[in-house]
Structures are given as C-alpha cells and as structure tokens.
Design a protein around this motif. Structure first.
Motif, short mmCIF file in Angstrom:
data_model
loop_
_atom_site.label_atom_id
_atom_site.label_comp_id
_atom_site.label_asym_id
_atom_site.label_seq_id
_atom_site.Cartn_x
_atom_site.Cartn_y
_atom_site.Cartn_z
N TRP A 130 11.11 -58.86 28.40
CA TRP A 130 12.04 -57.77 28.11
C TRP A 130 12.93 -58.08 26.91
CZ3 TRP A 130 10.73 -53.54 30.40
CH2 TRP A 130 10.16 -53.57 31.68
N THR A 131 13.19 -57.06 26.12
CA THR A 131 14.23 -57.14 25.10
C THR A 131 15.48 -56.54 25.70
OG1 THR A 131 12.68 -56.97 23.27
CG2 THR A 131 14.96 -56.39 22.81
N ASP A 132 16.45 -57.36 26.00
CA ASP A 132 17.62 -56.86 26.72
C ASP A 132 18.90 -57.00 25.90
OD1 ASP A 132 18.19 -55.61 29.30
OD2 ASP A 132 19.62 -57.26 29.50
N THR A 133 18.78 -57.15 24.60
CA THR A 133 19.96 -57.17 23.74
C THR A 133 20.22 -55.75 23.29
OG1 THR A 133 18.56 -57.65 21.83
CG2 THR A 133 19.55 -59.52 22.96
N TRP A 134 21.31 -55.18 23.77
CA TRP A 134 21.65 -53.80 23.47
C TRP A 134 22.59 -53.70 22.27
CZ3 TRP A 134 19.95 -49.40 26.24
CH2 TRP A 134 19.09 -49.69 27.30
N ASP A 135 22.85 -54.82 21.59
CA ASP A 135 23.75 -54.79 20.44
C ASP A 135 23.27 -53.82 19.38
OD1 ASP A 135 25.02 -56.76 21.81
OD2 ASP A 135 24.38 -58.40 20.52
N TYR A 136 21.95 -53.71 19.23
CA TYR A 136 21.42 -52.89 18.15
C TYR A 136 21.73 -51.41 18.35
CZ TYR A 136 17.50 -51.71 21.25
OH TYR A 136 16.73 -51.25 22.29
N TRP A 137 22.10 -51.01 19.55
CA TRP A 137 22.49 -49.62 19.77
C TRP A 137 23.78 -49.29 19.01
CZ3 TRP A 137 21.16 -45.52 23.45
CH2 TRP A 137 19.85 -45.64 23.91
N ALA A 138 24.56 -50.29 18.68
CA ALA A 138 25.79 -50.06 17.93
C ALA A 138 25.56 -50.15 16.42
CB ALA A 138 26.85 -51.08 18.35
N THR A 139 24.41 -50.65 15.99
CA THR A 139 24.22 -50.92 14.56
C THR A 139 23.08 -50.16 13.92
OG1 THR A 139 22.84 -52.85 15.10
CG2 THR A 139 25.21 -53.23 14.79
N ASP A 140 21.92 -50.07 14.60
CA ASP A 140 20.74 -49.49 13.95
C ASP A 140 20.94 -48.00 13.67
OD1 ASP A 140 19.66 -51.97 14.20
OD2 ASP A 140 17.94 -51.36 15.41
N GLU A 141 20.29 -47.54 12.60
CA GLU A 141 20.42 -46.13 12.25
C GLU A 141 19.81 -45.23 13.32
OE1 GLU A 141 19.38 -43.00 8.63
OE2 GLU A 141 19.39 -45.16 8.25
N PHE A 142 18.67 -45.64 13.87
CA PHE A 142 18.05 -44.90 14.96
C PHE A 142 17.69 -45.86 16.07
CE2 PHE A 142 16.74 -42.45 11.13
CZ PHE A 142 17.43 -41.27 11.41
N VAL A 143 17.77 -45.38 17.30
CA VAL A 143 17.27 -46.12 18.46
C VAL A 143 16.39 -45.17 19.26
CG1 VAL A 143 19.22 -47.71 18.59
CG2 VAL A 143 19.31 -45.55 19.84
N LEU A 144 15.66 -45.73 20.20
CA LEU A 144 14.72 -44.96 21.00
C LEU A 144 15.20 -44.88 22.44
CD1 LEU A 144 11.93 -43.51 21.12
CD2 LEU A 144 10.93 -45.73 21.71
N ASP A 145 15.28 -43.66 22.94
CA ASP A 145 15.65 -43.43 24.34
C ASP A 145 14.57 -44.03 25.23
OD1 ASP A 145 16.24 -42.51 26.85
OD2 ASP A 145 16.50 -40.42 26.27
N PRO A 146 14.91 -45.06 26.02
CA PRO A 146 13.86 -45.71 26.84
C PRO A 146 13.31 -44.82 27.94
CG PRO A 146 16.03 -46.57 27.39
CD PRO A 146 16.21 -45.70 26.19
N THR A 147 14.02 -43.73 28.29
CA THR A 147 13.53 -42.88 29.36
C THR A 147 12.41 -41.95 28.90
OG1 THR A 147 15.08 -41.03 29.00
CG2 THR A 147 15.87 -42.88 30.32
N LYS A 148 12.15 -41.90 27.62
CA LYS A 148 11.08 -41.07 27.08
C LYS A 148 9.96 -41.99 26.61
CE LYS A 148 14.14 -37.26 25.85
NZ LYS A 148 15.30 -37.77 26.62
#
Length: 927
Positions: free
Chosen positions: A702-720
C-alpha cells in the motif's frame, strides 16, 4: 501487558488452520484487520472447546489463540466494547486454560461485534450471566424495533490514568446517567495526544472527545497499522515542540481540524479564562479541574442531540399524524384517492401509508415552503450549512442539473465571459445558453488510450485568463466553472486553482460541480480538496500579514514579466481578493437521499450585498412551486447521518475500493484480462509532484502517504475504480450491459471505449466487493475456456477485437473554435446562446452525412459549423456545441466511434449544421 512485535507485511501472525488469513501488511485499514481477527479468534476458540487442552491440535490452537489475543491487545484499547477489563478477563481465562469459559466469552464478544448487539444492551460474557439472555442479531431486527432503541456512541477521554483512577472516572460518568437520557454512551480512555488522534480516526463510534489535564504527548503503541492514522488527513503535525501546558488546547485544535463534526470538551486545572481565550478549534465547553460530571454528561448528550435533530423530517412526521381534512388539489394526500380505489390498491401496499400521510402542498399550511423557508426547512438548511462548512446551503428537489442553472443564472449576466471545463456535465452548457454567457472552453488533458478526458490543468486556466487580459477583456470575465471531482475520480487542488486565478483577477467567482463528491467533507484527506473547506482556508490565508508581504514581493517581481513568466510562477492572490465560491452536490448520488435530492453550498463574501436577490430570483425561476417534501426530508436525514456516521461510512467506502484494487491487481487470472488504472495511468507525471504512482502495488504493497493530497495538482479519488476491459474483446458499453448487467445483475454507470468504472459508495459492503470479484473471476474463466476451445480463425478474430480496443483507439479531439459569426474579436469566447437559438429556425440549418463527402468538404477548406450539441455516449461529453467549427479531428473521431447512441445526431439525416447564408447573415450584423 507488553505490546507485541508486529509481523512483517504479507505474513500471517501464525499458521492458522484456515490457511486464508491475510497478514497485517495485506490490510489497508485496521478496522478490517480487527473484524477479521475477531472472526478467526472465535473460530479458534470454538475448536479449542471441541478439542480441549490435551488434544492433538491443542498446542497449535492455543498458540493461535495467544497470538490473536496479543495482536488485538493494542487495537482494543481504542474501543469501548468489549473494553479493556473484559478483554483482560478473556486473556486470563486463556492463560488459566479455562477453555470452556474462554470460548463462551470470545464467541459472545465476536458475535456482538458482528451483529452490533453491544450497541443496544450490556453483553454478558460469563455463562452464568448470559444463559437466560435472548441474544438478538441487529441485522434481523425490524426497522421499527431498531428505531425504538436509544442510539449508542462512545466518548474518547484523553488522560494518562492508572487503573484505580480509570475505574473512578468510569464510575463517575456511569453515575451521571439517567433512564430518560435519549442516548447511551460508553467511555474509551486513552493516555496521550497521539492516541487521541489515532482514536478519532480508527474508532468510528466516537462522537465526543473530553481532554483532561493529565494527558501525555506520545503514544506507547508500536503497531504500524495503527500509527498510519497519524499520517492521514493532517494528523501528522509535529507536536514535539509543545510544552505540557499546551497539550490540552492543541489536542482540541487538532481533533477539530481532522474531524470537525466531533464535539470536544476541555478540562483544565489552569486559568479557564486564559485557556478559553486560546485557539481551541471547535471546543464546545471548558471545565475547570474537578468538573461537575453531571454537567459534562448533559453537555455530551446535548452536543450529539444538536446533530441528531432533523427539523424538517421531524415536522413532517408530526404533520403526518395530525387529523386533516383535505380540500386542496392533491387527491393523493393522506392516501385518500388510493384507499377509495378498486384498481390501485397495489400502489398503497407497495409504498405503505406514511408516504401518503406526509404528502401535502406548501400552500396548504402546516409545514414550511422551500421557496420562502422560515420554519423547519430553514432550520434544516442551516444544519446542512454547518455540516458541509458553507455560509449558506439551499436544498433542491430536481437534481444538480437545476442547481447548476440556478447558480449560473444568479451570477452571470448576458455578455459575461465564463471559463468552462469543456467536458463538464451538459447542464452547464445549457446553463450558459440560458444565461447568455460568452463561453471560453478549456481543454482537459486527454487520456487517448482510454477515450476519456482528465481535468483542466492550472496552466490552461491561467493561459485563458492571461489571453483575455491581453485583449482588454478581463473585466468581462465573471466565473471559472470546473468539475470536482470528475466522473472518473480526478480531483483538483481547489485552493491552489482559486488563489492563482484570483492573482490574475481578484473578483472571480468559482462554481465547483461536486455532484460526485458530496461525501468528501467527511474524510480528512478528501475535505482539504472540497470547495467549501478550500474557500474557508483561502480566506484565512488572505488575512495573513506574511502572505501580504509575499504578494507584494511577487507583484514587484512580475511587474514587467511576460505571460510565460506568469504561467511558470505559483501565483499569490492579493490580500483584498474576494472569496466567492459555490458548490453544487448531488446528495442523492453519493449520500443518503431520495432521487433528485441535491444541495447548493455557498461561501461568497459578497453574497449578502451583490448576489442574494439575484440568487433568490434564479432559485424561484428553476424551483418547482410543488416540491417533493419526501425529498426535502431525505436531505435533512442524510445530513444527520453524515454528521453522526459519515466518517465511518466514507472510511468503509474507501476500504471497499482498496480491497477491490488489491484483489484485481494480485489475482493472476484477473490481471490477465483486466487492469485497474493507477494514479500514473490517470494523471500524467507533470501533475504528480510527489511521484506517487499507485495506491497499491503487488511488490511494494500500500501507498499510505497522504501528503501528496496537499501538494499534487491532481489526485485520484480512491473510491472510483476504473478497470480496462479491452483485453476481454468487449467494448465498455457491451461489457456493462450484456455481461455485467444482463448476466450477473451488476449495475454500473460510466464506461468508455475500453473501460468500465466501478464506484463504491457509503452503502457498499464487503459482501458486495466479494461478489464483484467472484463475477470477474467467472468472466475470466469463461474467456479462458472460450479461447482454449477456439479455432485458429476464432482466436485471430478475438485478437483483432482486442487490438482494436486497446491499440486502435481514435484520439480525442480538442475543442476547435467558435465560428467568427459567434465571436467578437480575436479571443476564444463564443456567444453560445445566439448559436443555440439561431438553430430554432430550420431554414438556417442543413444536414450532412458522416461520409467521405463531408470529409472532402473539410479538406477543401470549407467551414462547417455545428447547429446543436453532439454528445456521444459513452464517453458522454459534448464534442460539438452550437456555433463550433467542425474540425477534421472531430469528424475522424465521430466516424471511428462505435457507440450505441450519439445525442444530438440523427443517423437518418446526418450532422446538423448551419447554412452558409445563415452564418453570413449573422456575421453581417456584427459589422
């Protein structure tokens, strides 16, 4: 009791008899780990009861039971049931080899956890206490029986206590209870600030947090799966520099920032006046030292009751019980027209009486009006505003399509320029027509190989704004309209987008279509990318004096810079920028609401002055004078649910999607025909500053570092979860209808040429995921058998189909341009309203077949202009809008499509275009 050393990822705790228990590293969440460990412990205890301590398997079973107890020990400290005392009791029974009593206690605890029986009554674990107890399974109870019970929750108390002090604290809280209390709760006592953060993220039963003066700073557990919670949703702030006197206030602040829906209470032995003046987040009350436990008890119940209240649903229930004579235009009211009928009794039997008893008209009195709310609807909307973090919230009973049109009409005047995501929902395009906006379409980055668009890069948005600034039209730019998150799960860095746009034009209005994102408010990581949370954060940021200094320095540096420098710079908004943000949400799509129940959330600094009256008129324009009261009531109840259990449900929703990801990725047969698109597949590397590529990787876990949610231009909703199906030889639409739906009864919504989208929601269960995996395995096995029996020519045909779906995918076309007849100047905005209504006169239109002749016309340089919206489904976005020039790329894409329907296109007539005479007449009027 000492804490266990955690096993290596991927390894089981022991060689369990089932042989199927995953190791700790295989779990995404400790919640699933806990449930499975209790289930296995129950099975092991059952076997021990059969074999005893002297049987051949006894040694192995005893070792398994001991390992499971040790593994559960640190986990159970964060839960009230079975509780530390009961858990220690079970461990002692095992150590003393009282196997019958141990098995009995474990089985009852495990069953109560699965059934939820502990939420309704005390669960006795000894045989003597429980032999006459009627053990009810929560799932088997009727809705009426469950509704009659007192709701149960848990209170997290943060204090570093010894065993004697803990017993004293529990007894004082126990003594404060009264039979007339509307709710029942149990305390969970943890020693430290870090344990408090783990507790509110791990234990979804927690509804209130009491912070006492004796708390410590650091957690003493060493379980990685638990400590991951410290890194989720902003819970990983550095607290090492805090002084002990700051622990309490900081705990309250962090709890509020991570889970703002929870009630927090601070008990302090310092000056309460000085403490109360600190930033305590959403702390509801500060108590001094030896608090009045009864007063604390009452405050805890009152806080939960504030969220439990459903003003309109309660009023509707009360209304339905009143004796009423109906003398208005609704024969179905009170069910009279059904009860008197000889032919439609089945309708009454199907729906039951309450829905008709609650059916009435706003004009008849007794309830509130959605158009002019002053009573329970107004209170329900205020509660929704609190829950979703807005300044104002408005209910809608005819879907988010209408919400979008309301917001656009309220804010856009004819001739205003609006920057619009080209592949957004069609309601926005029609909203532009109704408002008379001049539209600048922005292109999302394409994912050609999967026939889907991504999202609009910030560079593209800034480029359009700078282009309009250079042409002297920036004053006419009114709004930026984007979809967040997209149907496929792409999520913007909302605060960054708004700040950089405001740096170019400081009074822009933002409309975020969050139709598929209503649940995001109730997860700490998701919340930071919602419109309302970002608006609040941006407003605070603009008030920061340091930010002002940074803006002044940047303004000086960019004073004589060209547009390229502006595009390359992370822009800072001026301190006097106005935060004007709107979000539309389809509550019925992702939360609990009847069909078409939606909300409009507003965080607009100028709403009261500039917009309120216009918004009211737009709301009146598009809202029915006969709104469905059942939908309004469901919105009220749906709000109650997410404030009290939204975190739990969204967390389970994420866990379900993660389980699906892992199953498809690691199963050798499934990975042969299917592939789950990862972050790197959906988001190009230039928009992923963190470099994170996937949520799950078979080698790295698992990739469990959520820091990139505060920095990356786009993230992917894991529920989709987007799954490629091209390897099966079926296109997405065929796979959806003929395979999933017709054969297996699995419903999905979104497909592309070679993908299908599986969306988990707050109602998705682990059983649902298991069934989906079984179905996919069955499909894969059938394909294996089919290919194994296929002739050489059949195999060649299959390979050709796969190749056409995987390799020969038509490239997605960009937006071409508006014809000059619908433009004013050399910038890209177009008058879509004029083009739309020009087509109302059939003499202005003609039809052309999608044949080689049409291609030849384009090759010779003839301009052909669409007279209507053309929307292939799938993928479901308009590739042509009224007034748009038809490019060779668009025509090539349309001719390559093999979808079942193209909205706006008539196969019997062809493509609807404007005649040259009509275009020339319009162009002449512009001169």
């Amino acid at each position: 009791m000492s804490h266990p050393k955690e096993p290596e990822p991927g390894k089981a705790l022991s060689d369990f008899a089932t042989g199927a228990l995953p190791g700790i590293g295989d779990y995404y969440s400790a919640t699933q780990l806990r449930a499975d460990r209790w289930s296995v412990l129950s099975d092991v205890a059952e076997e021990l009861a059969v074999h005893g301590v002297d049987g051949r398997k006894s040694k192995k079973l005893l070792k398994q039971a001991e390992d499971l107890i040790i593994a559960l020990t640190p986990i159970e400290t964060y839960w009230a049931f079975p509780g530390a005392a009961a858990f220690s009791y079970m461990h002692r029974l095992l150590e003393q080899r009282k196997i019958a009593d141990f098995s009995h206690a474990v089985r009852r605890a495990a069953r109560a956890l699965i059934s939820g029986a502990y939420r309704r009554r005390t669960i006795h674990l000894t045989a003597e206490e429980s032999e006459n107890e009627d053990f009810e399974d929560e799932a088997s109870l009727s809705p009426d029986a469950r509704a009659l019970g007192r709701p149960y929750f848990e209170v997290l108390i943060v204090d570093d206590l010894n065993e004697h002090q803990e017993r004293w604290l529990r007894s004082r809280l126990q003594n404060a209870r009264r039979p007339e209390d509307a709710y029942i709760y149990e305390p969970v006592i943890v020693p430290s600030l870090e344990d408090a953060l783990i507790g509110i993220l791990f234990n979804h039963n927690v509804q209130a947090v009491v912070v006492r003066p004796g708390l410590a700073l650091k957690s003493r557990n060493n379980v990685k799966l638990l400590n991951k919670y410290l890194r989720r949703g902003g819970a990983d702030e550095d607290v090492d520099a805090l002084d002990p006197e700051e622990y309490g206030a900081e705990t309250c602040r962090l709890v509020h920032s991570i889970r703002p829906e929870l009630d927090t209470y601070l008990v302090t032995d310092r000056s309460v006046e000085r403490v109360a003046a600190q930033d305590l987040g959403g702390c509801r009350r500060v108590f001094y030292n030896q608090e009045d436990f009864f007063e604390l008890h009452l405050n805890i119940l009152r806080g939960v009751n504030n969220r439990f209240k459903t003003p309109f649903f309660t009023a509707l229930k009360e209304y339905s019980q009143q004796p009423t004579g109906v003398f208005h235009a609704m024969p179905i009211s009170r069910g009279k027209s059904i009860a008197r009928s000889h032919w439609i009794q089945d309708m009454g039997a199907f729906y039951g009486p309450n829905i008709f008893l609650a059916e009435t008209s706003a004009t008849s009195g007794g309830l509130d009006s959605l158009l002019e709310p002053r009573g329970p609807i107004k209170k329900a909307q205020e509660a929704a505003s609190r829950a979703f973090g807005s300044k104002q919230t408005f209910f809608a009973t005819n879907g988010t399509s209408t919400c979008n049109k309301i917001v656009v009409q309220a804010l856009i005047r004819p001739g205003d320029i609006v920057l619009v995501d080209r592949d957004c929902h069609k309601s926005h395009h029609y909203g532009m027509v109704l408002a008379g906006a001049n539209v600048v379409y922005m292109d999302s980055y394409p994912l050609h190989e999967h026939s889907m668009y991504g999202a609009v890069p910030i560079r593209e948005i800034k480029h359009k704004l700078l282009e309009l600034r250079a042409s002297g039209k920036l004053d006419r730019v009114r709004m930026v309209l984007l979809t967040n998150c997209t149907f496929d799960g792409l999520i913007y860095n909302v605060e960054r987008v708004m700040e950089e746009c405001l740096a170019i034009k400081k009074d822009l209005v933002f409309l975020w279509d969050e139709a598929w994102f209503a649940y995001a408010r109730f997860n700490p990581a998701f919340r930071q990318r919602t419109a309302m949370h970002s608006a609040c954060g941006l407003r605070r940021k603009l008030r920061d004096p340091e930010r002002k200094d940074q803006w002044i320095a940047q303004s000086e540096a960019l004073k004589d810079a060209d547009d390229e420098a502006w595009l390359d710079t992370r822009l800072i908004a001026p301190p006097d920028a106005r935060v004007r943000v709107y979000a539309t949400q389809s509550t019925h799509k992702t939360l609990t609401s009847l069909r078409q129940g939606s909300m409009i959330h507003v965080y607009d600094q100028d709403f009261k002055g500039e917009t309120e009256q216009a918004f009211h008129e737009a709301y009146m324009t598009h809202t029915s004078t006969s709104p469905n009261y059942q939908i309004i009531a469901s919105l009220d109840v749906g709000r109650r649910q997410v404030e009290l259990e939204g975190y739990e449900f969204v967390q389970r929703q994420i866990e379900s999607a993660m389980s699906l990801r892992r199953a498809v990725t690691t199963h050798p047969l499934l990975s042969k025909y299917f592939k789950i698109l990862t972050l790197s597949d959906m988001i190009p590397s230039q928009y992923r500053e963190s470099g994170v590529e996937a949520y799950y990787d078979a080698k790295r876990g698992w990739t469990d570092t959520w820091d990139y949610w505060a920095t990356d231009e786009f993230v992917l909703d894991p529920t989709k979860v987007t799954v490629t199906v091209g390897g099966t030889g079926w296109d997405g639409d065929t796979f959806k209808t003929q395979i999933l739906m017709d054969k297996h009864g699995i419903q999905i919504n979104k497909t592309s040429r070679n993908t299908v989208l599986f969306m988990t929601n707050i109602g998705t269960t682990r059983s649902s995921i298991a069934y989906l995996i079984e179905v996919l395995i069955s499909i894969a096995k059938d394909l294996d058998d089919l290919l194994d029996d296929a002739s050489k020519m059949e195999r060649r045909s299959f390979d050709a189909r796969v190749k056409s779906l995987v390799e020969h995918v038509p490239p997605l076309p960009d937006f071409s341009r508006f014809h000059t007849a619908f433009r004013n100047g050399n910038t890209s905005e177009g008058d879509i309203r004029s083009a739309f209504f020009l087509a109302y006169n059939e003499d202005n239109c003609d039809y052309l077949d999608l044949d080689q002749a049409l291609q030849e016309k384009l090759e010779t340089g003839e301009e052909l202009v669409s007279a209507s919206f053309i929307i292939p489904y799938p993928p479901g976005f308009p590739i042509l809008v009224p007034g748009q020039v038809i490019s060779r790329e668009i025509l090539t894409f349309m001719r390559a499509l093999d979808v079942s329907e193209i909205h706006g296109y008539r196969p019997d007539l062809g493509l609807r275009i404007f005649t040259a005479d009509a275009l020339n007449a319009v162009a002449a009027q512009l001169k």
